[in-house]
Each structure stands twice: as structure tokens, then as C-alpha cells.
Scaffold this active site. Structure first.
Site, short mmCIF file in Angstrom:
data_model
loop_
_atom_site.label_atom_id
_atom_site.label_comp_id
_atom_site.label_asym_id
_atom_site.label_seq_id
_atom_site.Cartn_x
_atom_site.Cartn_y
_atom_site.Cartn_z
N ARG A 1 38.37 -0.08 -39.07
CA ARG A 1 37.39 -0.98 -39.70
C ARG A 1 37.30 -2.27 -38.88
NH1 ARG A 1 39.23 -4.07 -43.29
NH2 ARG A 1 40.28 -2.48 -44.54
N TYR B 1 10.15 -5.09 -44.20
CA TYR B 1 10.61 -3.80 -44.69
C TYR B 1 10.97 -3.91 -46.18
CZ TYR B 1 13.64 0.18 -45.56
OH TYR B 1 14.22 1.29 -46.12
N ASP C 1 14.55 -10.01 -37.07
CA ASP C 1 14.68 -8.55 -37.13
C ASP C 1 13.82 -7.98 -35.99
OD1 ASP C 1 14.38 -5.83 -37.68
OD2 ASP C 1 14.41 -6.11 -39.86
N LYS D 1 16.41 3.19 -35.62
CA LYS D 1 15.04 3.38 -35.14
C LYS D 1 15.03 3.55 -33.62
CE LYS D 1 14.10 3.03 -39.45
NZ LYS D 1 14.98 2.16 -40.08
O1 P1T Z 1 17.39 1.89 -42.75
P1 P1T Z 1 18.34 0.88 -42.18
O2 P1T Z 1 18.99 1.30 -40.90
O3 P1T Z 1 19.32 0.36 -43.20
O4 P1T Z 1 17.44 -0.38 -41.73
C1 P1T Z 1 16.67 -1.15 -42.61
C2 P1T Z 1 15.49 -1.74 -41.90
C3 P1T Z 1 15.53 -3.06 -41.49
N1 P1T Z 1 14.51 -3.64 -40.85
C4 P1T Z 1 13.39 -2.96 -40.54
C5 P1T Z 1 12.28 -3.64 -39.82
C6 P1T Z 1 13.28 -1.62 -40.91
O5 P1T Z 1 12.15 -0.97 -40.59
C7 P1T Z 1 14.35 -0.99 -41.61
C8 P1T Z 1 14.27 0.42 -42.07
N2 P1T Z 1 12.95 0.90 -42.16
C9 P1T Z 1 12.57 2.14 -42.57
C10 P1T Z 1 13.42 3.08 -43.01
C11 P1T Z 1 11.11 2.38 -42.52
O6 P1T Z 1 10.68 3.55 -42.59
O7 P1T Z 1 10.37 1.40 -42.39
#
Ligand code: P1T
Length: 384
Positions: free
Chosen positions: A51, A103, A175, A200
């Protein structure tokens, strides 16, 4: 050669990386272990519990720092876990100013988790950075910027927001999920923290859920590391390995995502059945000049509204697609289509979401790296 001097296309492959010390493995081994033998309490080789740190995660964290032109990287179990760690820098009574188009999961975390703990959030349009100042008061501690925004593809002027943040002694977090450091490096534009859903484009193959933070400042890195270790939402070794492997081709993928994105945005803009296309590469996009100045290209994320379309008709189009997969997420090699109102942004109340343009008929595309002609043919048959 000094690591800092490498150009981006070399940093994705070599940044922060060196052959493994044990056998010279060129890719860091997946250290699938929770703990490490000690000769005496505290007598270890830099790792005591996974961790706190794990060598595969360290390799990813160094790569992240390198590609974002930062000094410290932190890898989390998801993008939301990374955002969660940033907000935990704050105290009850503090306030955050965030982009109003973001998001849906970030909005849900802010509103439904952190507001309960006494942290306040303002969601505002930041295309005019000066507007932010109206919301700054003695409680404000952090500005949260998503650019380009998900899903409306607004572009926020990071340099101008950073000047405001510095003037009022606030933290600025960006972000960078949609753009990736191939298109923009927010730390170079004055941001304090860069955040990614590495699920992503960084991972790039729709096979992991991972989050990332990168900073320049040691004091800030120490505080975030403390939270990462104390809260525990760390990226596991297998996911660290896969993300690192993804990053090695980020530059070639992003180049093709951007080429295909342009081809599809232009196809949609010339299609008489389409009302509106949101893509920052268009000269008449309201933030095109800022996009051109802070990004090297415009990427593969596009949103659009079919002419005179209802909720049901938009759903029909996404159901009709065959090469595009109807799915949450984005940034993988394969093209995905989504319906934000019922999927990624369903956790934002309709009234709130429509204020920022996320109407019931909006469709979002994550344009992959297939042949653009095939993608266009698929859209043509689905739109009818
Ligand atoms: O899904 P995660 O890895 O926890 O990330 C969240 C997140 C944060 N910021 C942005 C700009 C994002 O697009 C996302 C996750 N977005 C999707 C799952 C989506 O389909 O837009």
C-alpha cells in the site's frame, strides 16, 4: 542523456524508466506481492508494504511524472480515487470552485460525498476566467478545472485561471484526462496538480481502471502521498504494468485519435441531419483560440446533437452503431459511443446538466484508431 531534456515521444517510452535491477528486465516486472522481507525491523530495500509502495507502481509513478513535466507522480485505484485524494487536502468549511461541465462521477463525489463533510462546491462556467473571481472568498482553497470538459468540449484557459489562483493563493488542479500530456501539459501552464483517469488514454486499451496525480512541489507531493497511503486506494501492480505499457504508445495513438477525430468532426459538421457538433478544432468553436494556444492538437473526443432529435431518437442512433461500441468510458483504441444524459452524466440532475448543454439528445463519441472511412460509414448507417 538528461531525462528532462527528452522530447515527449521519448519520454513516453523512457521517462523515469531504467532496466530492472535484478535481471535487467526492460519492462518492470509485475511485483505481485503485498509485503517484503526485512532483516531487522526497518531493514528493507526501500519497500515494506505494497500500500505504501510497490516497485511496479513506482515505475508507473515515475513515468507519469515524466510525461506531465512534473517531479512526483502518484497512481491510484481509479480516477475518482485520485480526485478523492485531492479533496482530502481540504478541511470542513473550505470551498472549491469547479467547472460546471465535468464528468458526472466527479460531480457526484463532490456533491454527494464531500459536501456531507462540510466542503462547499461552486460549479461555474469558466470559459471567461475572470468570472471565477466573483466566487472567490476567504473560504476558497481550490479551483478544479476539467479541460476539454466532459462532454461539452469547452476549453478553459489554464494560464489565466492559474494567474487568478496564484493571486488569491489557491491550489489549481486540472483534470487532463481528455487531452493527455500529448496535447497539453497543465503544470507548464501554472497548474499545481494534474489529475488523470488513466483508465482512458494513458492506459489506452480499455483494460484497466487507474487514476493518477502529478505535481511539481515536494510539500504538496508529501501531503498527497500521506493521503494515498493513509486512505489506501492505490493502483495494484498488474494495473500499474498495463498502464505503463499503454503510456509507451500514447504519442502514436494520440496522433491517430486526433487525425480520426478531425475526419469525423468534419463529417458530422457537413451532415445535414446533424444540428450541432462540439469539437475544439473547429474555427468557430467558442474557445478555439485558447485551444490552439494551449493544445498541440484537438484529440478524438466529439459530442453532437442530431437535428430535431429526442431522447428516444438519440438512443436509437447509439443502438444502431455497429463498429462504435455503445459503452461508458473513452480513450481506448476502439471507438465508443455514449449517451451522457442516461449514462456518464445521469448522476447530475437534469436541470443542472441541461444548463451546461448536456441535453437528452446529446451523443458523445470517443473516436478510436480504426480506419476513419469505416467509422464514417458506421455513423452514416446509424444516423440514417
Ligand atoms: O472512471 P475513473 O477512472 O474513476 O475516472 C473518473 C473520471 C475522471 N475524470 C474524467 C474527465 C473522466 O472522464 C472520468 C471517467 N469518465 C468516464 C467513465 C466517462 O465515460 O466519461
Amino acid at each position: 542523456m538528461s531525462e528532462k531534456k527528452l522530447k515527449f515521444n521519448s519520454k513516453t517510452i523512457h521517462g523515469g524508466q531504467e532496466p530492472d535491477k535484478a535481471y535487467g528486465a526492460v519492462m518492470p516486472p509485475i511485483y505481485q506481492t503485498s509485503t517484503y522481507a526485512q532483516t531487522t525491523p526497518g531493514g528493507h530495500q526501500g519497500y515494506e508494504y505494497s500500500r505504501s509502495a510497490n516497485p511496479t507502481r513506482t515505475a508507473l509513478e515515475k513515468s507519469l511524472a515524466s510525461i506531465e513535466n512534473g517531479n512526483y507522480g502518484l497512481a491510484f485505484a481509479s480516477g475518482l480515487a485520485a480526485i478523492d485524494a485531492v479533496i482530502k487536502l481540504l478541511n470542513p468549511g473550505d470551498e472549491v470552485i469547479s467547472t460546471n461541465d465535468l464528468y458526472g462521477g466527479s460531480y457526484r463525489l463532490f456533491r454527494q460525498v464531500f459536501e456531507k463533510f462540510g466542503i462547499g462546491f461552486h460549479f461555474i462556467g469558466m470559459q471567461d476566467a475572470a468570472k471565477i473571481e466573483d466566487y472567490i472568498n476567504e473560504k476558497t482553497k481550490l479551483i478544479w478545472v476539467e479541460t476539454p470538459t466532459n462532454p461539452m468540449m469547452n476549453v478553459i484557459d489554464i494560464k489565466s485561471v492559474s494567474a487568478l489562483a496564484k493571486k488569491h493563493d489557491l491550489l489549481l488542479a486540472v483534470d487532463n484526462t481528455f487531452a493527455t500530456p500529448y496535447l497539453q501539459t497543465p503544470l507548464d501552464l501554472g497548474a499545481d496538480i494534474v489529475m488523470h483517469s488513466a483508465t482512458k488514454y494513458l492506459g489506452g486499451h480499455s483494460d484497466v481502471v487507474v487514476g493518477a496525480l502529478v505535481v511539481k512541489d515536494k510539500g504538496l507531493a508529501d501531503k498527497l502521498y500521506f493521503i494515498q497511503n493513509a486512505s489506501g486506494a492505490v493502483c495494484g501492480p498488474m494495473d500499474s504494468f498495463l498502464t505503463l505499457r499503454g503510456i509507451k504508445t500514447l504519442h502514436v495513438r494520440m496522433q491517430r485519435h486526433s487525425e480520426n477525430g478531425k475526419a469525423i468532426a468534419e463529417y458530422l459538421a457537413n451532415n445535414p441531419k446533424i444540428e450541432k457538433v462540439y469539437w475544439p478544432g473547429f474555427e468557430d468553436h467558442p474557445n478555439h483560440e485558447i485551444a490552439k494556444s494551449q493544445m498541440t492538437n484537438f484529440g478524438g473526443m466529439i459530442s453532437f446533437v442530431p437535428k430535431g432529435s429526442s431522447y428516444e431518437e438519440a438512443i436509437k442512433i447509439v443502438e444502431n452503431l455497429q463498429l462504435f461500441t455503445l459503452a461508458e468510458s473513452l480513450g481506448g483504441v476502439e471507438s465508443l459511443a455514449g449517451h451522457p444524459a442516461s449514462m456518464t452524466h445521469a448522476s447530475i440532475p437534469k436541470e443542472e446538466r441541461e444548463k451546461s448543454g448536456v441535453v437528452d439528445s446529446l451523443i458523445r463519441l470517443s473516436v478510436g484508431i480504426e480506419d476513419a472511412d469505416d467509422l464514417i460509414a458506421d455513423l452514416e448507417q446509424a444516423i440514417g
